[in-house]
Scaffold this active site. Sequence first.
Site, PDB file in Angstrom:
ATOM      1  N   TYR A  57      23.094  -1.016 -12.157  1.00  0.00           N
ATOM      2  CA  TYR A  57      21.855  -0.696 -12.861  1.00  0.00           C
ATOM      3  C   TYR A  57      20.885  -0.001 -11.905  1.00  0.00           C
ATOM      4  O   TYR A  57      20.169  -0.649 -11.132  1.00  0.00           O
ATOM      5  CB  TYR A  57      21.195  -1.953 -13.444  1.00  0.00           C
ATOM      6  CG  TYR A  57      22.084  -2.768 -14.355  1.00  0.00           C
ATOM      7  CD1 TYR A  57      23.156  -2.186 -15.030  1.00  0.00           C
ATOM      8  CD2 TYR A  57      21.860  -4.131 -14.544  1.00  0.00           C
ATOM      9  CE1 TYR A  57      23.978  -2.938 -15.866  1.00  0.00           C
ATOM     10  CE2 TYR A  57      22.672  -4.880 -15.385  1.00  0.00           C
ATOM     11  CZ  TYR A  57      23.735  -4.280 -16.036  1.00  0.00           C
ATOM     12  OH  TYR A  57      24.537  -5.035 -16.852  1.00  0.00           O
ATOM     13  N   ARG A 226      22.380   4.563 -24.634  1.00  0.00           N
ATOM     14  CA  ARG A 226      22.965   4.155 -25.915  1.00  0.00           C
ATOM     15  C   ARG A 226      23.827   5.261 -26.503  1.00  0.00           C
ATOM     16  O   ARG A 226      24.915   5.009 -27.035  1.00  0.00           O
ATOM     17  CB  ARG A 226      21.843   3.764 -26.890  1.00  0.00           C
ATOM     18  CG  ARG A 226      21.144   2.491 -26.504  1.00  0.00           C
ATOM     19  CD  ARG A 226      19.893   2.229 -27.291  1.00  0.00           C
ATOM     20  NE  ARG A 226      18.795   3.092 -26.878  1.00  0.00           N
ATOM     21  CZ  ARG A 226      17.522   2.802 -27.059  1.00  0.00           C
ATOM     22  NH1 ARG A 226      17.178   1.676 -27.633  1.00  0.00           N
ATOM     23  NH2 ARG A 226      16.589   3.634 -26.653  1.00  0.00           N
ATOM     24  N   GLY A 279      17.172  -8.047 -23.075  1.00  0.00           N
ATOM     25  CA  GLY A 279      16.533  -7.071 -22.206  1.00  0.00           C
ATOM     26  C   GLY A 279      15.060  -6.915 -22.551  1.00  0.00           C
ATOM     27  O   GLY A 279      14.632  -7.213 -23.675  1.00  0.00           O
ATOM     28  N   ALA A 280      14.287  -6.452 -21.578  1.00  0.00           N
ATOM     29  CA  ALA A 280      12.862  -6.219 -21.826  1.00  0.00           C
ATOM     30  C   ALA A 280      12.320  -5.244 -20.795  1.00  0.00           C
ATOM     31  O   ALA A 280      12.712  -5.271 -19.629  1.00  0.00           O
ATOM     32  CB  ALA A 280      12.090  -7.530 -21.760  1.00  0.00           C
ATOM     33  N   GLN A 285       7.727  -7.607 -25.084  1.00  0.00           N
ATOM     34  CA  GLN A 285       9.118  -7.786 -25.514  1.00  0.00           C
ATOM     35  C   GLN A 285       9.654  -9.145 -25.076  1.00  0.00           C
ATOM     36  O   GLN A 285      10.396  -9.801 -25.814  1.00  0.00           O
ATOM     37  CB  GLN A 285       9.981  -6.655 -24.945  1.00  0.00           C
ATOM     38  CG  GLN A 285       9.678  -5.296 -25.569  1.00  0.00           C
ATOM     39  CD  GLN A 285      10.415  -4.154 -24.885  1.00  0.00           C
ATOM     40  OE1 GLN A 285      10.976  -4.307 -23.811  1.00  0.00           O
ATOM     41  NE2 GLN A 285      10.406  -2.988 -25.528  1.00  0.00           N
TER      42      GLN A 285
END
Length: 310
Positions: A57, A226, A279-280, A285
């Site tokens: 990541y 995505r 996830g955030a 979120q």
Amino acid sequence: MENRRLGDSELFPSVIGFGAWAAGKTGWGDVDERAIVEAIQTAYDLGVNFFDTAPFYGYGESERILGKTLKPVRDKVIIATKFGIVWDDKGGFVMDVSRKNILREIDESLKNLGTDYIDLYQVHWPDHKTPIQETMETLNELVQSGKIRYIGVSNFSVEQMEEARKYAHVVSLQSQYNLLQRGVEQAEYPYVERVGMGFIPYSPLAQGLLTGKFTKETKIPEHDVRRQFNPLFKDGEFEANVEKAEKIRTIADRYGKPMAQVAVNWLLAKPAVATVITGAKNKEQVIQNVAAAEWKLLPEDVAALDAMTR
């Protein structure tokens, strides 16, 4: 916040975990580091103790930000990272879970995270070139040396898990699981439940599709992760998946809850699920993610969701 035991380990993660892919700052649109740091701090303040990352990541950036932010509370949190996806010089990547690469990656991750041990060290993806025995025996050495506490696998098949468990104590499987992507129900999830491992779903909101924020007209940028990696977002598939996701809104409206919370709550109804990786990119979120664990779907609504999204 409820905590559940991860398999037969002595790790008790919060049922809502924090997924730190966006902290890598690549592929997730505009990511503000201050907002990410605040999100991590908010998660901890609200009872989240499980934080999942990987050197993949953002070329280690996610690990660096997570480690720096959690340093003051290191002994109170569970840090899970992974190994085995290696960036090459051209911006591509290869799978490598060989002994040589594990010994290199573990030291890099420890340095990135600013810690001398990792609670859960996970094989990110299987590598079909390296014998599983070689991978697991190397991980056993890392347990014995104290660099890692427990071994997990990610994206493994039942056959691969059975082979891995011949050589090492594997406590968990992390795999993609959500209302729109339920392939693990065919074999992997039942296996984990049967043998007493912990299951860690990632992508619980199908990378945003289960939030209800997309319409059929939404355009996903070409460089978005995505669009690159998730078949749900491919042209021709995306519109049909938005339509399927919308079915969930009827149940969400009845509870007066956001669709995203319903999707996470549905996963928490699964007995083998120890923690859901949410996830955030900001604290708002995180607050929504944590709220998903503050109520429960009725069993009949869990069944209704099962049926409407098959």
